[in-house]
Design a protein around this motif. Sequence first.
Motif, mmCIF file in Angstrom:
data_model
loop_
_atom_site.group_PDB
_atom_site.id
_atom_site.type_symbol
_atom_site.label_atom_id
_atom_site.label_comp_id
_atom_site.label_asym_id
_atom_site.label_seq_id
_atom_site.Cartn_x
_atom_site.Cartn_y
_atom_site.Cartn_z
ATOM 1 N N PHE A 111 12.269 -5.235 -4.970
ATOM 2 C CA PHE A 111 12.475 -5.372 -6.409
ATOM 3 C C PHE A 111 13.948 -5.437 -6.817
ATOM 4 O O PHE A 111 14.259 -5.814 -7.951
ATOM 5 N N GLY A 112 14.829 -5.036 -5.905
ATOM 6 C CA GLY A 112 16.256 -5.045 -6.246
ATOM 7 C C GLY A 112 16.611 -3.996 -7.285
ATOM 8 O O GLY A 112 17.674 -4.052 -7.909
ATOM 9 N N THR A 113 15.723 -3.070 -7.504
ATOM 10 C CA THR A 113 15.975 -2.010 -8.493
ATOM 11 C C THR A 113 15.600 -0.664 -7.893
ATOM 12 O O THR A 113 14.934 -0.595 -6.857
ATOM 13 N N LEU A 114 15.999 0.376 -8.584
ATOM 14 C CA LEU A 114 15.583 1.702 -8.160
ATOM 15 C C LEU A 114 14.113 1.889 -8.475
ATOM 16 O O LEU A 114 13.619 1.371 -9.473
ATOM 17 N N PRO A 115 13.405 2.634 -7.643
ATOM 18 C CA PRO A 115 12.035 2.990 -8.020
ATOM 19 C C PRO A 115 12.070 3.951 -9.200
ATOM 20 O O PRO A 115 13.112 4.526 -9.523
ATOM 21 N N GLU A 116 10.930 4.121 -9.840
ATOM 22 C CA GLU A 116 10.865 5.078 -10.940
ATOM 23 C C GLU A 116 11.054 6.492 -10.387
ATOM 24 O O GLU A 116 10.433 6.863 -9.389
ATOM 25 N N LEU A 117 11.928 7.247 -11.036
ATOM 26 C CA LEU A 117 12.289 8.572 -10.515
ATOM 27 C C LEU A 117 11.781 9.676 -11.435
ATOM 28 O O LEU A 117 11.590 9.466 -12.641
ATOM 29 N N ASP A 118 11.615 10.873 -10.861
ATOM 30 C CA ASP A 118 11.254 12.020 -11.695
ATOM 31 C C ASP A 118 12.534 12.683 -12.213
ATOM 32 O O ASP A 118 13.637 12.156 -12.037
ATOM 33 N N ASN A 119 12.386 13.836 -12.839
ATOM 34 C CA ASN A 119 13.550 14.440 -13.496
ATOM 35 C C ASN A 119 14.549 15.069 -12.535
ATOM 36 O O ASN A 119 15.596 15.553 -12.957
ATOM 37 N N VAL A 120 14.238 15.088 -11.236
ATOM 38 C CA VAL A 120 15.231 15.537 -10.261
ATOM 39 C C VAL A 120 15.556 14.417 -9.262
ATOM 40 O O VAL A 120 15.943 14.653 -8.126
ATOM 41 N N GLY A 121 15.364 13.179 -9.733
ATOM 42 C CA GLY A 121 15.841 12.016 -8.983
ATOM 43 C C GLY A 121 14.976 11.558 -7.836
ATOM 44 O O GLY A 121 15.419 10.769 -7.005
ATOM 45 N N ARG A 122 13.714 12.011 -7.758
ATOM 46 C CA ARG A 122 12.851 11.628 -6.639
ATOM 47 C C ARG A 122 11.938 10.468 -7.041
ATOM 48 O O ARG A 122 11.448 10.445 -8.189
ATOM 49 N N PRO A 123 11.661 9.533 -6.120
ATOM 50 C CA PRO A 123 10.754 8.429 -6.466
ATOM 51 C C PRO A 123 9.339 8.933 -6.714
ATOM 52 O O PRO A 123 8.741 9.598 -5.863
ATOM 53 N N LEU A 124 8.804 8.586 -7.873
ATOM 54 C CA LEU A 124 7.487 9.081 -8.253
ATOM 55 C C LEU A 124 6.384 8.588 -7.315
ATOM 56 O O LEU A 124 5.363 9.244 -7.161
ATOM 57 N N ILE A 178 11.311 7.674 3.509
ATOM 58 C CA ILE A 178 12.679 7.138 3.595
ATOM 59 C C ILE A 178 12.624 5.612 3.573
ATOM 60 O O ILE A 178 13.306 4.944 2.785
ATOM 61 N N THR A 179 11.797 5.049 4.440
ATOM 62 C CA THR A 179 11.746 3.596 4.544
ATOM 63 C C THR A 179 11.083 2.963 3.324
ATOM 64 O O THR A 179 11.420 1.854 2.932
ATOM 65 N N GLY A 180 10.145 3.695 2.730
ATOM 66 C CA GLY A 180 9.492 3.171 1.532
ATOM 67 C C GLY A 180 10.471 2.971 0.393
ATOM 68 O O GLY A 180 10.387 1.990 -0.356
ATOM 69 N N VAL A 181 11.417 3.887 0.270
ATOM 70 C CA VAL A 181 12.422 3.759 -0.783
ATOM 71 C C VAL A 181 13.302 2.537 -0.525
ATOM 72 O O VAL A 181 13.609 1.757 -1.443
ATOM 73 N N ILE A 182 13.670 2.334 0.728
ATOM 74 C CA ILE A 182 14.483 1.153 1.058
ATOM 75 C C ILE A 182 13.672 -0.113 0.809
ATOM 76 O O ILE A 182 14.175 -1.103 0.265
ATOM 77 N N ALA A 183 12.382 -0.083 1.183
ATOM 78 C CA ALA A 183 11.517 -1.255 0.960
ATOM 79 C C ALA A 183 11.436 -1.592 -0.517
ATOM 80 O O ALA A 183 11.509 -2.766 -0.900
ATOM 81 N N SER A 191 0.829 -1.199 0.000
ATOM 82 C CA SER A 191 0.000 0.000 0.000
ATOM 83 C C SER A 191 0.866 1.252 0.000
ATOM 84 O O SER A 191 0.623 2.207 -0.737
ATOM 85 N N MET A 192 1.913 1.240 0.820
ATOM 86 C CA MET A 192 2.807 2.386 0.914
ATOM 87 C C MET A 192 3.451 2.692 -0.439
ATOM 88 O O MET A 192 3.657 3.849 -0.801
ATOM 89 N N LEU A 193 3.744 1.625 -1.190
ATOM 90 C CA LEU A 193 4.399 1.810 -2.485
ATOM 91 C C LEU A 193 3.388 1.968 -3.625
ATOM 92 O O LEU A 193 3.763 1.954 -4.790
ATOM 93 N N ALA A 194 2.110 2.120 -3.250
ATOM 94 C CA ALA A 194 1.036 2.301 -4.232
ATOM 95 C C ALA A 194 0.949 1.120 -5.189
ATOM 96 O O ALA A 194 0.634 1.276 -6.367
ATOM 97 N N LEU A 195 1.224 -0.093 -4.681
ATOM 98 C CA LEU A 195 1.093 -1.291 -5.503
ATOM 99 C C LEU A 195 -0.306 -1.868 -5.314
ATOM 100 O O LEU A 195 -0.881 -1.762 -4.230
ATOM 101 N N PRO A 196 -0.864 -2.512 -6.337
ATOM 102 C CA PRO A 196 -2.203 -3.091 -6.181
ATOM 103 C C PRO A 196 -2.158 -4.289 -5.229
ATOM 104 O O PRO A 196 -1.110 -4.941 -5.090
#
Length: 361
Positions: A210-223, A200-205, A30-35
């Motif tokens: 997924f072992g990958t970076l989350p999708e980022l915007d044009n200034v490097g923030r997780p969308l 902060i913790t959501g990004v680590i989660a 839910s925190m990561l907006a996943l279904p």
Amino acid sequence: MSNAKTIGQTLREQGISRRGFMKFCAATASMLALPPSMIPQVAQALENAPRPSVIWLSFQECTACTESLTRSHAPTVEGLIFNQISLDYHHTLQAAAGHSAEHARELAMQANEGKYILVVDGSIPLGNSGFSTIAGISNEQMLQDTAKHAAAIIAVGTCAAYGGLPKADPNPTGAVSVSDIIKDKPIINVPGCPPIPVVITGVIAHYLIFGTLPELDNVGRPLAFYGQNIHDRCYRRPFYDKGLFAETFDDEGAKKGWCLYKVGCKGPTTYNACATVKWNNGASFPIEAGHGCLGCSEPNFWDGGSFYKALSVPTINTTQAVGYAAAVGAAVGVAAGALNAMKKSSAKKQHETVTIDDLER
Ligand code: SF4
């Protein structure tokens, strides 16, 4: 120091039941907006994920990023996640000091080469290497040494992400961001002054799952957390759409909870999750406490501040309001919605007493 255990093993050893684990996975999804359909995948990934080593470096900062993190209320998602990582080095939280602390960092780097997550808060002074040192090592040198074998870097807080307050004019220390120095590693910016703990913790989660970076915007923030601006999720938005603004912090409009745009709110141009995730276990956020958004998660925060000056000419009457809404809307991508709302509200006088109940009718 070994991180051979998986997160699933560690959770079981701590007595967390399967049911508790699945609730945790649902909250993480839910925190990561996943279904909800992805909860089993989240569970499988977390079950088998190795317990990661995290090295946290603090440079030119005020400790608010760490303070924010430690204000999480157990047993929250943040608490669980941070129980499951191996926080091998943290300037502020670690008990060790001096040579033994630096030895711990070196051991963590050797034992987890290429696998550890490096978290950085604070900017890095380049004006003089002596401006900020730890164990006699300049911030720049420590960042380069520690980043070398990191799997990924999370720049926590606006100082690490964009330079923040230390970089503000005249930038006496020559402060720069992590990405100004490190060019060959994946970097995720988690700005905010300070950032929301769950972000902060959501990004680590996300990285664990997924072992990958989350999708980022044009200034490097997780969308997932920075994809929408504060304005589009603000509970005062109905007042904005009706052209009802507080003119000062103690007038009738302020007392009625009207929009803070005219007293300098930067919500329309600020991307963050404050209006939805909020602070202190979802209790509140600055706008709810009566203060406009300062735009602290944006690059050039502070120099671009003018904290109590409105973004543009404020609405005076409905005709002007429509023109103004078009200008702001074009800038923030919400023109159509704002215009429609403004047009619908054209019969309302600006200073008529209106409550949230009225607006919801
Ligand atoms: S201008 Fe600020 S207070 Fe007004 S609706 Fe937008 S975010 Fe909320």
